[in-house]
Write a protein that holds these residues in place. Structure first.
Motif, mmCIF file in Angstrom:
data_model
loop_
_atom_site.group_PDB
_atom_site.id
_atom_site.type_symbol
_atom_site.label_atom_id
_atom_site.label_comp_id
_atom_site.label_asym_id
_atom_site.label_seq_id
_atom_site.Cartn_x
_atom_site.Cartn_y
_atom_site.Cartn_z
ATOM 1 N N UNK A 131 1.255 -1.153 -0.078
ATOM 2 C CA UNK A 131 0.192 0.150 -0.356
ATOM 3 C C UNK A 131 0.915 0.969 -0.078
ATOM 4 N N UNK A 132 0.246 2.428 -0.579
ATOM 5 C CA UNK A 132 1.436 3.906 -0.953
ATOM 6 C C UNK A 132 0.596 4.960 0.866
ATOM 7 N N UNK A 133 1.859 5.098 1.096
ATOM 8 C CA UNK A 133 1.314 6.540 1.833
ATOM 9 C C UNK A 133 0.371 7.520 1.550
ATOM 10 N N UNK B 92 9.073 0.792 -5.858
ATOM 11 C CA UNK B 92 8.881 0.331 -5.316
ATOM 12 C C UNK B 92 9.608 -0.641 -4.918
ATOM 13 N N UNK B 93 9.700 -1.059 -5.880
ATOM 14 C CA UNK B 93 10.768 -1.594 -6.554
ATOM 15 C C UNK B 93 12.211 -2.216 -5.542
ATOM 16 N N UNK C 166 2.438 -6.623 -5.397
ATOM 17 C CA UNK C 166 1.426 -5.649 -6.617
ATOM 18 C C UNK C 166 1.246 -4.664 -5.268
ATOM 19 N N UNK C 167 1.375 -3.463 -6.220
ATOM 20 C CA UNK C 167 0.445 -2.588 -5.532
ATOM 21 C C UNK C 167 -0.759 -2.355 -5.868
ATOM 22 N N UNK C 168 -1.160 -2.353 -4.309
ATOM 23 C CA UNK C 168 -2.809 -2.321 -4.631
ATOM 24 C C UNK C 168 -3.872 -1.250 -4.100
#
Length: 107
Positions: free
Chosen positions: A15-17, A49-50, A70-72
């Motif tokens: 998940x992203x901030x 992200x990688x 996987x980015x949700x």
């Protein structure tokens, strides 16, 4: 959230901030109104992200390293039932809600 129990390798749902995402978009020249869902496959975001995954992997053995992620689209939260009141991830709920994302990591 890291997944992989009984699987051939370790994977993760990322998940992203939400506070860091708008400045990241501005710095990278992405549309200010773009959502995570719209940018989840963006090469710049995936590379960012990688890099974080690679940094985390440098502290663990190869067997424990995250091989795929996987980015949700949205964050884990109490509102969607994926976090407890003490902010612990309810893994069983996330597994149920994100089963398609998890299966895609192993397809």
């Amino acid at each position: 959230m890291v997944v992989g129990d009984g699987r051939p390798y370790v994977a993760a749902l990322v998940t992203l901030d939400e506070e860091a995402f708008p400045p990241w978009k501005e710095k990278r020249g992405k549309p200010a109104g773009a959502t995570v869902a719209e940018l989840r496959d963006d090469p710049d975001l995936v590379a960012e992200i990688q890099t974080a995954v690679d940094d985390a992997n440098s502290t663990v053995s190869r067997a424990e390293s995250i091989r795929r992620f996987s980015i949700v689209d949205d964050d884990f939260s109490q509102e969607n039932g994926q976090l407890t009141p003490s902010l612990k991830v309810r893994r069983n709920v996330v597994h149920k809600d994100r089963s398609a994302d998890i299966e895609a990591l192993y397809a």
